[in-house]
Design a protein around this motif. Sequence first.
Motif, PDB file in Angstrom:
ATOM      1  N   ARG A  14     -39.839 -47.145 -22.926  1.00 26.99           N
ATOM      2  CA  ARG A  14     -38.396 -46.913 -22.733  1.00 26.99           C
ATOM      3  C   ARG A  14     -37.576 -48.033 -23.354  1.00 26.99           C
ATOM      4  NH1 ARG A  14     -40.084 -45.203 -17.490  1.00 26.99           N
ATOM      5  NH2 ARG A  14     -39.458 -47.207 -16.590  1.00 26.99           N
ATOM      6  N   LEU A  15     -38.005 -49.270 -23.140  1.00 26.96           N
ATOM      7  CA  LEU A  15     -37.278 -50.389 -23.728  1.00 26.96           C
ATOM      8  C   LEU A  15     -37.334 -50.357 -25.252  1.00 26.96           C
ATOM      9  CD1 LEU A  15     -38.335 -53.283 -21.319  1.00 26.96           C
ATOM     10  CD2 LEU A  15     -36.179 -52.022 -21.367  1.00 26.96           C
ATOM     11  N   THR A  16     -38.482 -49.927 -25.791  1.00 22.96           N
ATOM     12  CA  THR A  16     -38.597 -49.839 -27.248  1.00 22.96           C
ATOM     13  C   THR A  16     -37.661 -48.773 -27.816  1.00 22.96           C
ATOM     14  OG1 THR A  16     -40.904 -50.549 -27.098  1.00 22.96           O
ATOM     15  CG2 THR A  16     -40.200 -49.487 -29.147  1.00 22.96           C
TER      16      THR A  16
END
Length: 322
Positions: free
Chosen positions: A120-122
């Motif tokens: 998700r952060l990527t």
Amino acid sequence: MAKNSRRTPSRRDSGRRGSVTVIEDHVSRSYTRNAKIAFWVVSVVAGLLAATILADHWHPIIALILGGAIGALVALPIAAVIAIWPVLRVIVWWLPEIHAAAGLVYGFMILAQHTTLAIRLTVIGTLALPFALPVVRRQVMKVAWCVISRHRLRTCFAAFIIGNNRASLPFVLWARPTLVGESVWLWLRPGLAMSDLEGRLEQIAAACWADKVTVERASQSNSALVRVDISRRDALTGRVVSPLTDEINAADDTINQPSTLVLDTGTGGLDLDDVTEASVTDTPKNTTKNGRTDNGNKPAPARAAVTVPAARGAEDISDYID
């Protein structure tokens, strides 16, 4: 004893203070009245047509009853749409923002349900990375200003058109960014003309948070279609980089060099460039006596060499001062 003129706030007034009005009362009453009229007109017309068709297969009384029912079923959705049109109109106005918000919320929910925190952060970082570039940010802000200008124009029109009961709000069709701001196309409703907008240009500019606003016709054959040009900045005040500026410093050394001009201090002198020094030496010298030469003429006045600095960018006039 003086009578107290202050009125005790009722429960109804206290309820109104804490509420937010989305649709004005007079607008709601107007659309409710139009919905009732549309219901009866459509139900009668549709009912008669249906009864006429059914009378060929059914008894006239039964056909009339069925036609009335069919007419009411047809007129009911139309009247409902007219009655709730003020609310639907607000939803249509905010449809781009609603789609953007719904896409972000549901997109993040789906991403959170099927991926891990690292993924998700990527994904979020990859989507946010283009906004770090100035070019991308400028393009996004241009689109954002187009959306903002549409809402600001509706707010301004509602203030000086609907507020004065003069006419209906114009349709805000579409908007696109320009070099200095935005251009918004409007469709004027009955009771409103372009001259009404031209008298309110300062108010429209203040409502749109812009420098100035101009109004022009967008169609040669239809005066109801107009274009509002919103200017937020002056394109002529920006600095333009030109490769010609690099050539100015190189040419300054040549332009600023002084040029030597030979000026004739008297009249009748000639500057013969074709005469060489040897030819002048070989010619016989004239003798001067009593201020006159041997041929009876006065000697030519002396010629002085004057140094005149050439003006920057001026034309060399040495060929014309001989």
